[in-house]
Motif scaffolding. Structure first.
Motif, PDB file in Angstrom:
ATOM      1  N   THR A 116       6.656   4.640  -7.117  1.00  0.00           N
ATOM      2  CA  THR A 116       8.032   5.069  -6.913  1.00  0.00           C
ATOM      3  C   THR A 116       8.357   6.221  -7.854  1.00  0.00           C
ATOM      4  O   THR A 116       8.173   6.112  -9.068  1.00  0.00           O
ATOM      5  CB  THR A 116       9.006   3.912  -7.172  1.00  0.00           C
ATOM      6  OG1 THR A 116       8.686   2.829  -6.286  1.00  0.00           O
ATOM      7  CG2 THR A 116      10.443   4.341  -6.922  1.00  0.00           C
TER       8      THR A 116
ATOM      9  N   CYS B  45       0.855  -1.192   0.000  1.00  0.00           N
ATOM     10  CA  CYS B  45       0.000   0.000   0.000  1.00  0.00           C
ATOM     11  C   CYS B  45       0.889   1.239   0.000  1.00  0.00           C
ATOM     12  O   CYS B  45       1.324   1.714   1.042  1.00  0.00           O
ATOM     13  CB  CYS B  45      -0.923  -0.010   1.208  1.00  0.00           C
ATOM     14  SG  CYS B  45      -2.142   1.331   1.182  1.00  0.00           S
ATOM     15  N   ARG B  46       1.176   1.758  -1.180  1.00  0.00           N
ATOM     16  CA  ARG B  46       2.069   2.907  -1.299  1.00  0.00           C
ATOM     17  C   ARG B  46       1.846   3.631  -2.612  1.00  0.00           C
ATOM     18  O   ARG B  46       1.144   3.147  -3.505  1.00  0.00           O
ATOM     19  CB  ARG B  46       3.531   2.448  -1.219  1.00  0.00           C
ATOM     20  CG  ARG B  46       3.945   1.463  -2.311  1.00  0.00           C
ATOM     21  CD  ARG B  46       5.428   1.170  -2.243  1.00  0.00           C
ATOM     22  NE  ARG B  46       5.879   0.169  -3.181  1.00  0.00           N
ATOM     23  CZ  ARG B  46       6.130   0.386  -4.471  1.00  0.00           C
ATOM     24  NH1 ARG B  46       5.942   1.609  -4.988  1.00  0.00           N
ATOM     25  NH2 ARG B  46       6.567  -0.579  -5.258  1.00  0.00           N
ATOM     26  N   SER B  47       2.485   4.786  -2.724  1.00  0.00           N
ATOM     27  CA  SER B  47       2.455   5.549  -3.964  1.00  0.00           C
ATOM     28  C   SER B  47       3.460   4.959  -4.945  1.00  0.00           C
ATOM     29  O   SER B  47       4.330   4.182  -4.571  1.00  0.00           O
ATOM     30  CB  SER B  47       2.794   7.017  -3.702  1.00  0.00           C
ATOM     31  OG  SER B  47       1.870   7.598  -2.813  1.00  0.00           O
TER      32      SER B  47
ATOM     33  N   ALA C  91      -0.423  -1.195  -4.883  1.00  0.00           N
ATOM     34  CA  ALA C  91      -1.443  -0.883  -3.885  1.00  0.00           C
ATOM     35  C   ALA C  91      -2.732  -1.669  -4.117  1.00  0.00           C
ATOM     36  O   ALA C  91      -3.549  -1.822  -3.210  1.00  0.00           O
ATOM     37  CB  ALA C  91      -1.750   0.617  -3.899  1.00  0.00           C
TER      38      ALA C  91
END
Length: 213
Positions: free
Chosen positions: A130, A126-128, A140
């Motif tokens: 890169t 769960c991330r933006s 995500a």
């Protein structure tokens, strides 16, 4: 009589739009298109059953806004096991199972041995994205996979970190896999893409098109 400069510029721009976009142009800038593998729920799980891919329930607990459509946990695909077992979306697993035969073909051609296990760094995070905090990563939604290496039937292990610039056979194998992935997946990122992908191949089934070769 020459046409006005503004007319010439419009013609040049139109021709540029009509020219087919190759992998090199996609590498410089992602091109948006339709998101493939819009499989979900029971219909997606039925595809896996038809292909003989056994999956268990992945007790996915969404973190903030990161929700995975039809989360599954698989110990193997159609031809090779996952190390560790893969927790991903059903659609991503279907996409990978479509690609496995090409990986095996490349291994037999360049390394004279089939792949029996796929090593990876995971699918869900769960991330933006890169390098672009304003856009959610395909990880995500578990519609991406980071592949770190392959174990062959003869016992050899070929990693992206060592093999990308390793023996000639390893280089040819990994580049053949990456080239095939560029044709199969929406985005393929390799050690040629940037410093963040020196030890793995990223593939995804998102709406953007990019080939990192």
């Amino acid at each position: 009589m020459k046409p006005p400069r503004s007319t010439t510029m419009r013609l040049v721009a139109l021709l540029a739009l009509l020219l087919p976009a190759g992998c090199s142009s996609e590498r410089a800038q992602g091109i948006r298109g339709a998101e493939p593998y819009r499989l979900s729920g029971a219909a997606c799980l039925a595809v896996l059953r038809e292909r003989g891919i056994a999956v268990g329930r992945w007790q996915h607990i969404p973190d903030r806004s990161c929700r995975v459509d039809t989360p599954v946990r698989a110990g193997s695909g159609r031809l090779a096991s996952f190390v560790p077992p893969l927790e991903t979306s059903c659609a991503m697993l279907v996409a990978w199972s479509d690609f496995e035969a090409e990986v095996n073909r490349a291994a037999r051609t360049h390394l004279r041995s089939p792949v029996v296990a796929v090593q990876h760094y995971g699918s869900y995070a769960c991330r933006s994205m890169t390098g672009n905090a304003g856009r959610a990563s395909l990880h995500a939604r578990a519609r991406a996979l980071d592949i770190s290496g392959f174990r062959l039937a003869d016992g050899r292990i070929v990693t992206v970190h060592e093999g990308w610039r390793g023996t000639r056979a390893e280089q040819r194998f990994l580049r053949a896999v990456a080239s095939a992935a560029c044709r199969r997946f929406s985005v393929t990122l390799t050690p040629e893409s940037d410093r963040r992908h020196q030890d793995h191949l990223h593939v995804d089934i998102g709406p953007w098109r990019q080939c990192g070769l």
